[in-house]
Structure formats: C-alpha cells, structure tokens
Design a protein around this motif. Structure first.
Motif: not given
Length: 233
Positions: A76-78, A86-92, A97-102
């Motif tokens: 859901r979060i990814a 959202v990506a324009a500001f959070w850059e994830l 796996e990118i969100t998981a690492a965060h």
C-alpha cells in the motif's frame, strides 16, 4: 529527508499509550507474529509506545494512527510513493524495496522516528512519520527545544486530496501528540517551500510559519504548533 505532503531531549520520557475503538478490531486484528516480524523498541527509546492505535474524533470521522507493519502495509505505502504527486516530494518511487528500506531504517532504529498508517473511519488512507525533532538532524537547522516532535505526512489516493483532509488530520495528530506527550511543548514540520498546498494546510491546522530553513535536500518552511496557542489557533 521526506517533504511533508498533506495536500496530495532530556528528562523523563512521556509516551502515548492509546487504545483502538473495538468496532475497528477486524482491520487491526493481527496474526501471531514470527520473531522476525516483531519490532521491539530499544530500551528507553524516545517514542517507544507512540501511536499504537492513537485515536481522535474529527469532522471527517474517527481517525487512528497505527504503527506500520511491513508484511501488511508495504504494498500500500509503496503504491502511494509511486504516485507522481507524492514522488515529487518524497523521492521514494520505484521498486517496493526502496520503500521497504526507508521503513526498516525506522522500524529497526532506536525509536526516534515511527512510521504509521493513518486510518480514517476504518480505511487506511495516509502515511505518517512522527519523530523526535530535537534528536533528529533537522535540529541543526533551527533553534530546537527539548522534546520537539515532528510530523511528516502524505495522503494516499487522489480522491482524498484537495478537500481539506490534510488540515483536519494535521490538527488531530498534533493534538494527540500534545495530549499524550506532556513534556512536548511544540509540534514542528518542515514542508518543502515549493509545496504551497502543504504550507497552507499547516496554517489551517493551527501551525504558524516560523522561518525559512535550508535543509540538505530542500528549502523548507518551518511550521510550529505551540501547546500554549493550541486552543486559540
């Protein structure tokens, strides 16, 4: 450091220890966890018990903060992180796996930052990070005070944006922090200055614009909600 996006210490440690409404138990019911799923906060962690179901009544319905579980919430979060708004500001944006690492950096950390889902009327619809701003690198960039607590927020799903929910939920969450952390006198945030909708939402939620600060990854508006002014703003 992510940009807050609602539009789209010392001394004794005080923590939240709230309870979920029983009628929401179906969504929150958890299967028994295996050892690798259990997150045990570091002893004395600054926010060890924060937001384990903190609830507030809002004009939009009952709102709860629920700690993130990777096995339940990563997809859901990814998905939200890959929304261009959202990506324009959070850059994830990118692979899960990118969100998981965060998320793991917080879940496996010392408890200074806690990732939560925001659940409105039983529906998960936002992502929050509640953090000890006075123990965070952001404290190098403004006159931090002991127990300052910071917020990052994104609202997932375009249908929940641009209708005032950001302001409603920011006010509710800031009040939860102030209600349950008596040593915290200020809730702060540092939205990207480019995100004018975010800054406006904070102002509508009773935050004041304090300063413009230069962070490593952005020029930010320092927004502050003061305990002393919470009932008049």
């Amino acid at each position: 450091m992510p940009s807050t996006d609602p539009g789209l210490g010392t001394g004794s440690e005080d923590t939240l220890d709230p309870h979920l409404p029983p009628e929401w138990s179906a969504w929150y019911a958890e299967e028994p966890r295996t050892p690798d799923q259990v997150v045990t906060p570091t002893a004395g962690a600054p926010l060890a018990n924060l937001a384990d179901g903190a609830t507030a009544d809002t004009p939009a319905g009952p709102f709860a903060l629920v700690p993130v579980r990777l096995d339940r919430d990563l997809g859901r979060i990814a998905g939200w992180m890959n929304d261009p708004a959202v990506a324009a500001f959070w850059e994830l944006a990118g692979a899960p796996e990118i969100t998981a690492a965060h998320l793991r950096a917080q879940l496996d950390g010392d408890g200074r930052s806690l990732p939560c889902l925001g659940v409105l009327a039983g529906v998960p619809m936002s992502y929050w990070e509640i953090y000890r701003a006075d123990l965070d690198p952001v404290a190098r960039h403004y006159p931090a005070r002991s127990q300052d607590t910071g917020l990052h927020l994104l609202i997932g799903g375009a249908g929940n944006r641009a209708r005032g929910l950001g302001s409603t939920l920011l006010r509710a969450t800031a009040d939860l922090v102030l209600d349950h952390r008596p040593l915290c006198h200020r809730v702060i945030a540092e939205p990207d200055l480019r995100n004018t909708a975010s800054v406006a939402a904070f102002l509508s939620a009773g935050f004041r614009y304090s300063d413009e600060i230069e962070l490593p990854d952005k020029r930010a508006a320092l927004m502050i909600r003061d305990r002393a002014h919470r009932h008049v703003l």
